[in-house]
Each structure stands twice: as C-alpha cells, then as structure tokens.
Design an enzyme around this catalytic site. Sequence first.
Site, PDB file in Angstrom:
ATOM      1  N   TYR A 175     -18.663 -33.338  10.454  1.00  0.00           N
ATOM      2  CA  TYR A 175     -19.845 -33.646  10.725  1.00  0.00           C
ATOM      3  C   TYR A 175     -20.256 -35.049   9.889  1.00  0.00           C
ATOM      4  CZ  TYR A 175     -20.107 -29.123  12.842  1.00  0.00           C
ATOM      5  OH  TYR A 175     -19.790 -27.832  13.595  1.00  0.00           O
TER       6      TYR A 175
ATOM      7  N   LYS B 213     -12.914 -28.334  19.511  1.00  0.00           N
ATOM      8  CA  LYS B 213     -13.036 -30.008  19.791  1.00  0.00           C
ATOM      9  C   LYS B 213     -11.281 -30.509  19.988  1.00  0.00           C
ATOM     10  CE  LYS B 213     -17.798 -30.819  19.971  1.00  0.00           C
ATOM     11  NZ  LYS B 213     -18.615 -29.635  19.498  1.00  0.00           N
TER      12      LYS B 213
ATOM     13  N   SER C 192     -17.344 -25.867  17.238  1.00  0.00           N
ATOM     14  CA  SER C 192     -16.786 -27.220  17.406  1.00  0.00           C
ATOM     15  C   SER C 192     -15.194 -27.489  16.861  1.00  0.00           C
ATOM     16  CB  SER C 192     -17.549 -28.171  16.490  1.00  0.00           C
ATOM     17  OG  SER C 192     -18.538 -28.882  17.101  1.00  0.00           O
TER      18      SER C 192
HETATM   19  N1  GLU Z   1     -21.500 -25.124  20.864  1.00  0.00           N
HETATM   20  C1  GLU Z   1     -22.168 -25.969  19.898  1.00  0.00           C
HETATM   21  C2  GLU Z   1     -22.987 -26.971  20.340  1.00  0.00           C
HETATM   22  O1  GLU Z   1     -22.783 -27.581  21.339  1.00  0.00           O
HETATM   23  C3  GLU Z   1     -20.985 -26.552  19.117  1.00  0.00           C
HETATM   24  C4  GLU Z   1     -21.588 -27.368  17.738  1.00  0.00           C
HETATM   25  C5  GLU Z   1     -20.509 -27.243  16.623  1.00  0.00           C
HETATM   26  O2  GLU Z   1     -19.963 -26.084  16.282  1.00  0.00           O
HETATM   27  O3  GLU Z   1     -20.562 -28.134  16.071  1.00  0.00           O
HETATM   28  O4  GLU Z   1     -23.960 -27.187  19.800  1.00  0.00           O
END
Ligand code: GLU
Length: 311
Positions: free
Chosen positions: A247, A70, A67
């Site tokens: 998160y 992102k 993530s």
């Molecule tokens: N590739 C992971 C997913 O799509 C990323 C999730 C993350 O790092 O929060 O679940």
Amino acid sequence: MEQIKDQQTMLQEALNFGKPYVRYGKPAGYIPELAKIDPNRLGVALCNLDGTMVTAGEVDTYFTMQSISKVMSLILAIAQNGYEYVFTKVGMEPTGDAFNSMVRLDQLTDNKPFNPMINAGAIAVASCIRGANLAERQQACVEFARTLTGNPEVDIDFSVFASEKATGYRNRAMINLMKSNGIIDGEPEEHLDLYFSICSISCTCKDLAYFGAVLANNGVDPRSGKELIPLRVVKLARSLMVTCGMYDYSGEFAATVGMPSKSGVGGGILSAPIGKCGIGVYGPALDVKGNSVGGLKILEYLANEMQLHMF
Ligand code: GLU
C-alpha cells in the site's frame, strides 16, 4: 537439521516480538465478514527453497488472501493473454495513494490504472482472466492458487465473497469508470464478481510461505522442481511487490525491510526474499494503511536477524 532448529527459534522470537503490537491495530472494518475476526491471531511460516517448512503461532487458520491475490491473478492473466496485452489495461507505476483510491483514475491520457497491486489495476487485470463464464473463470483462479500454494484445500470463501459483493460500492464505481474510459471489455458486473472471488480465496500462512518460496525460487516449485512461472514474469511480479505491494507504505517498507512483499486486508502478508525462502504471516489487526501490524513487526525482525534485506 541444525539449520531448521535455528530457524524455529528465530520464528518463535519474531512471533514474540510482533505479539505486543497487535493491540495497536484492528481488523478491516469495511468488509463486514472481516470485521468479526479475532484481532489477536498471529502466525508466521517460512518455507525453504527445498520445500521444508518452519512455523510459529497460528499457522493453520484459514483467512482470505484479499490483495495478496493480486500477485497471483496478474501472473495468471499474463499466462493466458501474454505480457503485452495485460499491460494495455494497466500500468506499472506506484501511486503512493491508498489501495482503493480513485483520484488518479480519471486524469490520465491513456486512462489506465497505475499498477496491478491497487484495486483499480487488479480489477482491470481480473477482466483479462479467461473462461466461458464466471464459474469457469473462478475455477481457473482457484486451481492456480492451489498450484502456487501447494495446497489442494485452497478455495473461495463464499461468505466473504458475499460480504464484499454486498458492500463493494467503491470497487463497483471504479470498474464503471474504467468501463466508460474504454479499459474494460465485456460486462463489468461479472468481472467484479470474479475480482471479489479472487480476493476471497482463503489460505493459511503456510500456503503464503509456499507461494513466496515459488517466487523467491525464480518461479520453480520447491517440491517438484517444475517451473510454474516464467522468469520474466517472476521478475515483474517481484518488482511490483517491491514498488507497490505494501500500500502507501511500500517505499518505507522497501527501504527498511527490503523484501518483495504483498499485503492484504485479510491480515496476511506474502514475502519472497529472492533466492532465500518464502515467508507468510497472518495477523488480522491492521494499521491505518491496511498492513498487519504484528505481521510487519515479524517481517522486520526476520529481515534483520536472517539478513534478508535485498540490498
Ligand atoms: N477485496 C478488497 C477490496 O477490494 C481487497 C483490498 C486489499 O486487500 O487491499 O477492497
């Protein structure tokens, strides 16, 4: 030199402080390739705004950004399409839900995912990344990751990509729902492949520290002095990292640690204390929310010792 020596001691202390906590976490189990990783790994790197790097622990091991990517894909999507267009596809509000939650995706009047730091939002952002085909789009992301990390070795880990693609039913459900709600243009499966590829870009915690230093330095490359990200976009990225980057622990982290940060289920955390430095940590043992347990403790320690809390 004196300054560097002090930082070295602090990083080693932070690492020692974080180490005992790794036993309280475990690697992400839902991506088979990540579940295999040794949970005892722990490392921290700090990049000063002049590009000098200080490290402690396991800092040369490659792991996937997950993530953390992102932040990067948002910046790239804006560079290619403009700010206004990207935010027709995604909002800017925190959710307080888990990163892979779908609960809010089908109850809004405009159907936009809440923000670019959760999976649904990042998938919508990935759908905006341009290129004639998947390979070209992947290449654009890898090149951008190399620029932001200062490391030409950064690349997609295709075994993690394959593992995510094979098991990513939830992400597939989200993109299909967004497609049916008119958020996604073009073929969902190619966008999803691009999203999994971006998550599978692999780097070290030194690379994260460098990327953090670019963000902390208002978008300017610490070594070349070149502007890599416009200030308006850096401000946006840092703001979203503060409100949505950790998160459903983002609120408490902002209050107690107070550094714009982004976490990934690969075990990395990218931090960008504004005007100070960039920090990268790596510890694949995660807590239930998906944050590196050792990594959180290291950042907590450094924020206190180095007075990095933004408020
Ligand atoms: N590739 C992971 C997913 O799509 C990323 C999730 C993350 O790092 O929060 O679940």
